[in-house]
Design a protein around this motif. Structure first.
Motif, short mmCIF file in Angstrom:
data_model
loop_
_atom_site.label_atom_id
_atom_site.label_comp_id
_atom_site.label_asym_id
_atom_site.label_seq_id
_atom_site.Cartn_x
_atom_site.Cartn_y
_atom_site.Cartn_z
N PHE A 5 95.46 27.97 40.57
CA PHE A 5 94.21 27.55 39.93
C PHE A 5 93.05 28.51 40.24
O PHE A 5 92.37 28.94 39.31
N PRO A 6 92.77 28.86 41.52
CA PRO A 6 91.66 29.79 41.77
C PRO A 6 91.86 31.14 41.09
O PRO A 6 90.90 31.73 40.58
N LEU A 7 93.08 31.62 41.03
CA LEU A 7 93.35 32.91 40.39
C LEU A 7 93.10 32.82 38.89
O LEU A 7 92.47 33.69 38.30
N VAL A 8 93.53 31.76 38.27
CA VAL A 8 93.32 31.57 36.83
C VAL A 8 91.82 31.44 36.54
O VAL A 8 91.30 32.05 35.60
N ALA A 9 91.10 30.68 37.39
CA ALA A 9 89.66 30.53 37.20
C ALA A 9 88.95 31.87 37.31
O ALA A 9 88.06 32.19 36.51
N LEU A 10 89.35 32.69 38.28
CA LEU A 10 88.75 34.00 38.45
C LEU A 10 89.03 34.89 37.25
O LEU A 10 88.13 35.58 36.75
N LEU A 11 90.24 34.89 36.76
CA LEU A 11 90.58 35.71 35.59
C LEU A 11 89.80 35.28 34.36
O LEU A 11 89.36 36.12 33.58
N LEU A 12 89.63 33.99 34.18
CA LEU A 12 88.83 33.51 33.05
C LEU A 12 87.38 33.93 33.18
O LEU A 12 86.74 34.33 32.20
N LEU A 13 86.85 33.84 34.39
CA LEU A 13 85.47 34.25 34.63
C LEU A 13 85.29 35.73 34.34
O LEU A 13 84.36 36.15 33.65
N LEU A 14 86.17 36.55 34.87
CA LEU A 14 86.08 37.99 34.65
C LEU A 14 86.30 38.36 33.19
O LEU A 14 85.70 39.31 32.68
N GLY A 15 87.14 37.63 32.50
CA GLY A 15 87.39 37.89 31.09
C GLY A 15 86.15 37.66 30.24
O GLY A 15 85.98 38.28 29.20
N GLY A 16 85.28 36.78 30.68
CA GLY A 16 84.07 36.50 29.92
C GLY A 16 82.92 37.44 30.23
O GLY A 16 81.90 37.44 29.55
N CYS A 17 83.07 38.27 31.24
CA CYS A 17 82.01 39.22 31.61
C CYS A 17 82.04 40.40 30.66
O CYS A 17 83.09 40.89 30.29
N GLN A 18 80.84 40.88 30.32
CA GLN A 18 80.75 42.06 29.48
C GLN A 18 80.48 43.27 30.38
O GLN A 18 79.78 43.16 31.37
N ARG A 19 81.01 44.39 29.99
CA ARG A 19 80.78 45.62 30.74
C ARG A 19 79.46 46.23 30.28
O ARG A 19 79.14 46.25 29.10
N TYR A 20 78.68 46.71 31.24
CA TYR A 20 77.40 47.33 30.92
C TYR A 20 77.60 48.81 30.65
O TYR A 20 78.43 49.46 31.25
N ALA A 21 76.79 49.35 29.76
CA ALA A 21 76.88 50.76 29.42
C ALA A 21 76.33 51.60 30.55
O ALA A 21 75.39 51.22 31.23
N THR A 22 76.91 52.76 30.74
CA THR A 22 76.41 53.70 31.73
C THR A 22 75.51 54.69 31.02
O THR A 22 75.56 54.81 29.78
N PRO A 23 74.68 55.46 31.74
CA PRO A 23 73.78 56.41 31.08
C PRO A 23 74.55 57.34 30.14
O PRO A 23 75.60 57.87 30.49
N GLY A 24 74.02 57.51 28.95
CA GLY A 24 74.65 58.37 27.96
C GLY A 24 75.72 57.67 27.13
O GLY A 24 76.26 58.23 26.19
#
Length: 119
Positions: A5-24
Protein backbone atom coordinates in the motif's frame (compact mmCIF):
# COMPACT_ATOMS: atom_id res chain seq x y z
CA UNK A 1 -2.89 -3.44 5.59
CA UNK A 2 -0.46 -4.79 3.07
CA UNK A 3 3.14 -3.68 2.65
CA UNK A 4 2.45 -2.75 -0.96
CA UNK A 5 0.00 0.00 0.00
CA UNK A 6 2.65 2.67 0.87
CA UNK A 7 4.56 1.86 -2.32
CA UNK A 8 1.43 2.12 -4.47
CA UNK A 9 0.46 5.40 -2.77
CA UNK A 10 3.94 6.82 -3.42
CA UNK A 11 3.86 5.79 -7.07
CA UNK A 12 0.46 7.40 -7.54
CA UNK A 13 1.67 10.58 -5.88
CA UNK A 14 4.79 10.75 -8.03
CA UNK A 15 2.80 9.97 -11.16
CA UNK A 16 0.69 13.06 -10.58
CA UNK A 17 3.70 15.37 -10.21
CA UNK A 18 4.70 17.48 -13.17
CA UNK A 19 8.32 17.99 -14.09
CA UNK A 20 9.52 21.59 -14.08
CA UNK A 21 11.42 23.01 -17.02
CA UNK A 22 15.10 23.74 -16.63
CA UNK A 23 16.70 26.92 -18.01
CA UNK A 24 16.61 26.92 -21.80
CA UNK A 25 13.95 24.20 -21.88
CA UNK A 26 10.33 24.71 -22.85
CA UNK A 27 7.59 23.25 -20.72
CA UNK A 28 4.55 22.04 -22.59
CA UNK A 29 1.37 20.87 -21.07
CA UNK A 30 -2.10 22.01 -20.15
CA UNK A 31 -1.37 25.73 -20.51
CA UNK A 32 0.73 25.66 -23.65
CA UNK A 33 4.44 26.40 -23.95
CA UNK A 34 6.24 28.69 -21.52
CA UNK A 35 9.91 29.59 -21.78
CA UNK A 36 11.93 30.22 -18.67
CA UNK A 37 14.33 33.15 -18.81
CA UNK A 38 16.82 34.10 -16.11
CA UNK A 39 18.35 37.54 -15.78
CA UNK A 40 20.91 39.10 -13.46
CA UNK A 41 19.65 41.54 -10.87
CA UNK A 42 21.50 43.95 -8.61
CA UNK A 43 20.67 45.93 -5.51
CA UNK A 44 22.21 49.02 -3.99
CA UNK A 45 22.78 48.77 -0.26
CA UNK A 46 22.51 51.90 1.86
CA UNK A 47 25.76 53.46 2.96
CA UNK A 48 26.78 53.00 6.57
CA UNK A 49 26.34 56.32 8.38
CA UNK A 50 27.28 55.11 11.87
CA UNK A 51 30.68 53.72 12.76
CA UNK A 52 32.05 51.97 15.80
CA UNK A 53 34.91 53.61 17.69
CA UNK A 54 38.42 52.27 17.10
CA UNK A 55 38.47 50.88 20.65
CA UNK A 56 35.67 48.49 19.66
CA UNK A 57 37.77 46.65 17.08
CA UNK A 58 36.88 43.28 18.63
CA UNK A 59 33.18 44.10 18.15
CA UNK A 60 33.83 45.11 14.53
CA UNK A 61 35.77 41.92 13.91
CA UNK A 62 33.23 39.56 15.49
CA UNK A 63 29.85 41.22 15.01
CA UNK A 64 29.67 43.40 11.91
CA UNK A 65 29.55 40.52 9.45
CA UNK A 66 25.89 40.15 10.47
CA UNK A 67 25.04 43.33 12.41
CA UNK A 68 25.36 46.95 11.35
CA UNK A 69 27.16 49.40 13.61
CA UNK A 70 23.85 51.20 14.11
CA UNK A 71 22.17 47.99 15.24
CA UNK A 72 25.00 47.22 17.66
CA UNK A 73 24.90 50.72 19.15
CA UNK A 74 21.12 50.71 19.65
CA UNK A 75 20.88 47.49 21.65
CA UNK A 76 19.20 47.63 25.05
CA UNK A 77 21.45 48.04 28.08
CA UNK A 78 22.50 44.62 29.27
CA UNK A 79 24.53 43.42 32.22
CA UNK A 80 27.85 41.70 31.45
CA UNK A 81 26.41 38.25 32.16
CA UNK A 82 23.54 38.99 29.75
CA UNK A 83 26.01 40.04 27.04
CA UNK A 84 27.97 36.85 27.69
CA UNK A 85 24.79 34.83 27.14
CA UNK A 86 24.08 36.75 23.91
CA UNK A 87 27.60 36.12 22.61
CA UNK A 88 27.29 32.41 23.46
CA UNK A 89 23.92 32.30 21.68
CA UNK A 90 25.40 33.88 18.55
CA UNK A 91 28.11 31.22 18.53
CA UNK A 92 25.85 28.22 19.20
CA UNK A 93 22.49 29.09 17.61
CA UNK A 94 23.72 31.20 14.69
CA UNK A 95 27.17 29.60 14.18
CA UNK A 96 29.05 32.90 14.55
CA UNK A 97 32.78 32.31 14.35
CA UNK A 98 33.57 33.90 17.71
CA UNK A 99 36.43 32.27 19.61
CA UNK A 100 35.42 31.49 23.19
CA UNK A 101 38.71 32.99 24.34
CA UNK A 102 37.51 36.37 23.00
CA UNK A 103 34.32 36.34 25.10
CA UNK A 104 35.63 38.42 28.06
CA UNK A 105 37.10 41.12 25.77
CA UNK A 106 34.00 41.13 23.56
CA UNK A 107 31.63 41.43 26.53
CA UNK A 108 33.75 44.25 28.02
CA UNK A 109 33.69 46.10 24.68
CA UNK A 110 29.91 45.73 24.34
CA UNK A 111 29.40 47.04 27.88
CA UNK A 112 31.76 49.95 27.17
CA UNK A 113 29.80 50.80 24.01
CA UNK A 114 26.51 50.96 25.85
CA UNK A 115 28.05 53.00 28.68
CA UNK A 116 29.58 55.42 26.20
CA UNK A 117 33.07 54.78 27.56
CA UNK A 118 34.40 53.26 24.32
CA UNK A 119 36.21 55.86 22.25
Amino acid sequence: MSRAFPLVALLLLLGGCQRYATPGETRTGGGGARAIALSAQSITLPTESVTLPASAEIVSTNCTACHSAEQILTQPRLKPEQWAAEVAKMRTAYKASIAETDDPKLVAALVALQDGTAR
